[in-house]
Design a protein around this motif. Structure first.
Motif, PDB file in Angstrom:
ATOM      1  N   SER A   7      59.706  27.965  88.076  1.00 43.04           N
ATOM      2  CA  SER A   7      59.082  29.184  87.932  1.00 43.04           C
ATOM      3  C   SER A   7      59.754  30.426  87.501  1.00 43.04           C
ATOM      4  O   SER A   7      60.982  30.423  87.469  1.00 43.04           O
ATOM      5  CB  SER A   7      58.642  29.461  89.441  1.00 43.04           C
ATOM      6  N   SER A   8      59.066  31.294  86.984  1.00 38.46           N
ATOM      7  CA  SER A   8      59.543  32.291  86.246  1.00 38.46           C
ATOM      8  C   SER A   8      59.664  33.361  87.470  1.00 38.46           C
ATOM      9  O   SER A   8      60.397  34.493  87.340  1.00 38.46           O
ATOM     10  CB  SER A   8      58.763  33.117  85.284  1.00 38.46           C
ATOM     11  N   ARG A   9      59.071  33.613  88.846  1.00 39.25           N
ATOM     12  CA  ARG A   9      59.497  34.415  89.775  1.00 39.25           C
ATOM     13  C   ARG A   9      60.630  33.988  90.305  1.00 39.25           C
ATOM     14  O   ARG A   9      61.211  32.935  90.528  1.00 39.25           O
ATOM     15  CB  ARG A   9      58.289  33.975  90.905  1.00 39.25           C
ATOM     16  N   ASP A  10      61.499  35.315  90.531  1.00 39.47           N
ATOM     17  CA  ASP A  10      62.745  35.205  91.013  1.00 39.47           C
ATOM     18  C   ASP A  10      63.192  35.513  92.396  1.00 39.47           C
ATOM     19  O   ASP A  10      64.314  35.865  92.703  1.00 39.47           O
ATOM     20  CB  ASP A  10      63.427  35.863  89.894  1.00 39.47           C
ATOM     21  N   MET A  56      61.909  30.674  96.456  1.00 39.16           N
ATOM     22  CA  MET A  56      62.818  29.650  96.462  1.00 39.16           C
ATOM     23  C   MET A  56      62.761  28.972  98.258  1.00 39.16           C
ATOM     24  O   MET A  56      62.548  27.770  98.362  1.00 39.16           O
ATOM     25  CB  MET A  56      64.111  29.636  96.293  1.00 39.16           C
ATOM     26  N   GLN A  92      64.633  28.244  88.122  1.00 43.09           N
ATOM     27  CA  GLN A  92      64.055  29.646  87.480  1.00 43.09           C
ATOM     28  C   GLN A  92      64.042  29.686  86.061  1.00 43.09           C
ATOM     29  O   GLN A  92      64.837  29.263  85.308  1.00 43.09           O
ATOM     30  CB  GLN A  92      64.710  30.794  88.041  1.00 43.09           C
ATOM     31  N   LYS A  93      62.569  30.055  85.590  1.00 43.11           N
ATOM     32  CA  LYS A  93      62.574  30.263  84.158  1.00 43.11           C
ATOM     33  C   LYS A  93      62.995  31.527  83.660  1.00 43.11           C
ATOM     34  O   LYS A  93      62.895  32.448  84.506  1.00 43.11           O
ATOM     35  CB  LYS A  93      61.146  30.093  83.862  1.00 43.11           C
TER      36      LYS A  93
END
Length: 230
Positions: A79-82, A87, A100-101
């Motif tokens: 996912s791009s969400r950080d 997580m 992470q993307k």
């Protein structure tokens, strides 16, 4: 050949990942209808699921929760969400790992290979049934059974429990567990281990065994044997 189900709605990224993974002899499937994810999951019967958080219809957490309610198949979030909460939430819903993307493809391969090593290889060991605190720990079936009842663990949870009871009454460092689980600790958040241990302990509470998994602050974890007072 291992089958991977990639639940990703970005078709360009899907094709890129599929091509790269196919080069490593993985058989990669995608989702045709994002309202029928569970039906397509059942049809593919994958050995591992890779899933994005932001998806059409329902998010990845929704599908992770449904998949985990029916199967112990390894689940890897991509996912791009950080935000750290993403997580943590993915682990609470039963995911095995989180990337992470944007990501380096070598990291993805390392994560997948580590998952397959720990999930599918360790079940070939001859000693697949263990006893601990009066309970039977069935490593192959991911079950812990005692007179109180039965709980089913995920592959990660069983692997952690197995590592701890093999060294019961001894402290197993966080670093040792991380290396055993993920093969290369550079690719895993320390928080991921914490979430998995807490989830394991909560499940064992249902058998009155959670108290025997102790956190040794600054050191690691220990599986006590019933009746010991270390």
């Amino acid at each position: 050949m291992y089958k991977l189900l990639l639940i990703e709605d970005d078709r360009t990224l899907f094709q890129e990942i599929k091509e790269r993974l196919s080069g490593w002899s993985y058989d990669v499937y995608g989702i045709k209808d994002f309202s029928r994810v569970m039906q397509e999951f059942a049809a593919v019967k994958p050995d591992c699921v890779i899933i994005d958080i932001q998806l059409p219809k329902y998010d990845g957490f929704h599908w992770c929760r449904l998949i985990r309610s029916r199967s112990n198949v390894p689940i890897l979030f991509l996912s791009s969400r950080d935000h750290p909460a993403d997580m943590v939430m993915s682990m609470q819903f039963g995911a095995d790992d989180f990337i992470q993307k944007p990501f380096h493809f070598d990291v993805l391969i390392a994560k997948i290979q580590a998952i397959f090593r720990r999930v599918y290889d360790y079940n070939t060991e001859p000693n697949i049934v263990k006893t601990w605190c009066g309970a039977t720990v069935d490593v192959e079936r991911n079950l812990v059974v005692n007179e109180t009842g039965t709980v089913e663990l995920t592959k990660n949870e069983m692997f952690i429990l197995k590592q701890l009871i093999e060294q019961k009454n001894k402290i197993v460092s966080r670093e040792e567990l991380i290396r055993s689980l993920w093969s290369d600790e550079r690719f895993v958040s320390d928080n991921t281990l914490t979430v998995n241990v807490n989830r394991l302990r909560k499940k064992l509470d249902g058998l009155n065994l959670g108290q025997y998994i102790e956190t040794k602050v600054g050191q690691g974890y220990m599986a006590k044997e019933e009746g010991s007072y270390i």
